[in-house]
Write a protein that holds these residues in place. Structure first.
Motif, PDB file in Angstrom:
ATOM      1  N   ALA A 143       0.841  -1.197   0.000  1.00 32.11           N
ATOM      2  CA  ALA A 143       0.000   0.000   0.000  1.00 32.11           C
ATOM      3  C   ALA A 143       0.878   1.249   0.000  1.00 32.11           C
ATOM      4  CB  ALA A 143      -0.909  -0.001   1.224  1.00 32.11           C
ATOM      5  N   ARG A 185       0.128   0.108  -4.520  1.00 33.63           N
ATOM      6  CA  ARG A 185      -1.281   0.353  -4.814  1.00 33.63           C
ATOM      7  C   ARG A 185      -1.800   1.446  -3.886  1.00 33.63           C
ATOM      8  NH1 ARG A 185      -1.406  -3.949  -1.523  1.00 33.63           N
ATOM      9  NH2 ARG A 185      -2.884  -3.744   0.173  1.00 33.63           N
ATOM     10  N   GLY A 186      -2.716   2.244  -4.415  1.00 36.80           N
ATOM     11  CA  GLY A 186      -3.296   3.349  -3.662  1.00 36.80           C
ATOM     12  C   GLY A 186      -4.373   2.898  -2.704  1.00 36.80           C
ATOM     13  N   HIS A 187      -4.925   3.854  -1.970  1.00 32.82           N
ATOM     14  CA  HIS A 187      -5.966   3.538  -0.985  1.00 32.82           C
ATOM     15  C   HIS A 187      -7.213   2.944  -1.627  1.00 32.82           C
ATOM     16  CE1 HIS A 187      -7.116   7.503  -2.448  1.00 32.82           C
ATOM     17  NE2 HIS A 187      -8.339   7.202  -2.069  1.00 32.82           N
ATOM     18  N   ASP A 188      -7.413   3.209  -2.926  1.00 34.42           N
ATOM     19  CA  ASP A 188      -8.567   2.670  -3.641  1.00 34.42           C
ATOM     20  C   ASP A 188      -8.271   1.344  -4.342  1.00 34.42           C
ATOM     21  OD1 ASP A 188      -6.872   3.591  -5.597  1.00 34.42           O
ATOM     22  OD2 ASP A 188      -8.350   4.918  -6.537  1.00 34.42           O
ATOM     23  N   GLY A 189      -7.059   0.816  -4.156  1.00 35.34           N
ATOM     24  CA  GLY A 189      -6.684  -0.465  -4.741  1.00 35.34           C
ATOM     25  C   GLY A 189      -6.087  -0.374  -6.133  1.00 35.34           C
ATOM     26  N   ARG A 190      -6.058   0.824  -6.709  1.00 33.93           N
ATOM     27  CA  ARG A 190      -5.505   0.984  -8.055  1.00 33.93           C
ATOM     28  C   ARG A 190      -3.982   1.006  -8.005  1.00 33.93           C
ATOM     29  NH1 ARG A 190     -10.297   4.127  -8.507  1.00 33.93           N
ATOM     30  NH2 ARG A 190     -11.507   3.487 -10.326  1.00 33.93           N
ATOM     31  N   GLU A 192      -0.440   2.287  -8.343  1.00 33.05           N
ATOM     32  CA  GLU A 192       0.170   3.609  -8.250  1.00 33.05           C
ATOM     33  C   GLU A 192       1.601   3.631  -8.770  1.00 33.05           C
ATOM     34  OE1 GLU A 192      -1.243   6.469  -7.250  1.00 33.05           O
ATOM     35  OE2 GLU A 192      -3.149   5.442  -6.989  1.00 33.05           O
ATOM     36  N   SER A 233       4.558   6.421  -0.662  1.00 34.90           N
ATOM     37  CA  SER A 233       3.980   7.430  -1.553  1.00 34.90           C
ATOM     38  C   SER A 233       4.796   8.717  -1.598  1.00 34.90           C
ATOM     39  CB  SER A 233       2.551   7.757  -1.133  1.00 34.90           C
ATOM     40  OG  SER A 233       2.533   8.280   0.180  1.00 34.90           O
ATOM     41  N   ASP A 244      -9.549   0.647 -15.677  1.00 32.03           N
ATOM     42  CA  ASP A 244      -9.832   1.390 -14.456  1.00 32.03           C
ATOM     43  C   ASP A 244      -8.602   1.595 -13.583  1.00 32.03           C
ATOM     44  OD1 ASP A 244     -12.601   1.705 -14.994  1.00 32.03           O
ATOM     45  OD2 ASP A 244     -12.937  -0.361 -14.358  1.00 32.03           O
ATOM     46  N   TYR A 261      -6.642  -0.910 -12.273  1.00 27.73           N
ATOM     47  CA  TYR A 261      -6.366  -2.006 -11.344  1.00 27.73           C
ATOM     48  C   TYR A 261      -5.335  -2.956 -11.941  1.00 27.73           C
ATOM     49  CZ  TYR A 261     -10.347  -0.355  -8.711  1.00 27.73           C
ATOM     50  OH  TYR A 261     -11.205   0.425  -7.981  1.00 27.73           O
TER      51      TYR A 261
END
Length: 141
Positions: A29, A52-57, A59, A83, A120, A122
């Protein structure tokens, strides 16, 4: 709504990134610390971690050498989030991109590993330069 990839591969026009991508077993994360990332590198013996970002995508991607400047100052490692450090970020490749084009882009960008994402953002897997080169070297590519 499904958005088509910018350059979808057509049958009979060669290999795509989807033909060459590998699964990505290790992710971290973006709010994880450098110390946590280093622990994963040391225990899992991997060359990279997908961020991966907080939304799961997806990064980006971080490597152990990328952590080196933070690891030399021990008080940074438990306070610095992934990050906030420099790491490979997008744009990423997509599964429908032609493998030859992806290999050229990786050479130009000096990438050994490139995250593969859906429309999207992911993560679907990763493309490695070695795997792309090996598949493109076969006569049927």
């Amino acid at each position: 709504m499904t958005i088509p990839f910018p350059h979808p591969a057509r049958p009979g026009h060669g290999l795509t990134v989807a033909d060459a991508m590998d699964p990505c077993d290790y992710q971290i994360a973006d709010d994880s610390t450098v110390d946590q990332a280093n622990d994963i590198f040391l225990s899992a013996h991997v060359e990279y971690l997908v961020v991966r970002g907080h939304d799961g995508r997806c990064e980006g991607l971080v490597t152990q050498p990328g952590l080196h400047s933070f690891l030399t100052r021990s008080w940074y490692t438990d306070r610095t989030a992934i990050s906030s450090m420099v790491h490979q970020q997008g744009p990423f490749t997509w599964p429908g991109m032609g493998l030859r084009l992806a290999a050229v882009a990786m050479r130009i960008k000096h990438l050994a590993v490139w995250p593969v994402v859906d429309e999207d953002g992911y993560l679907l897997g990763v493309l490695t330069a070695g795997r792309a080169a090996a598949l493109l070297a076969t006569p049927s590519a």
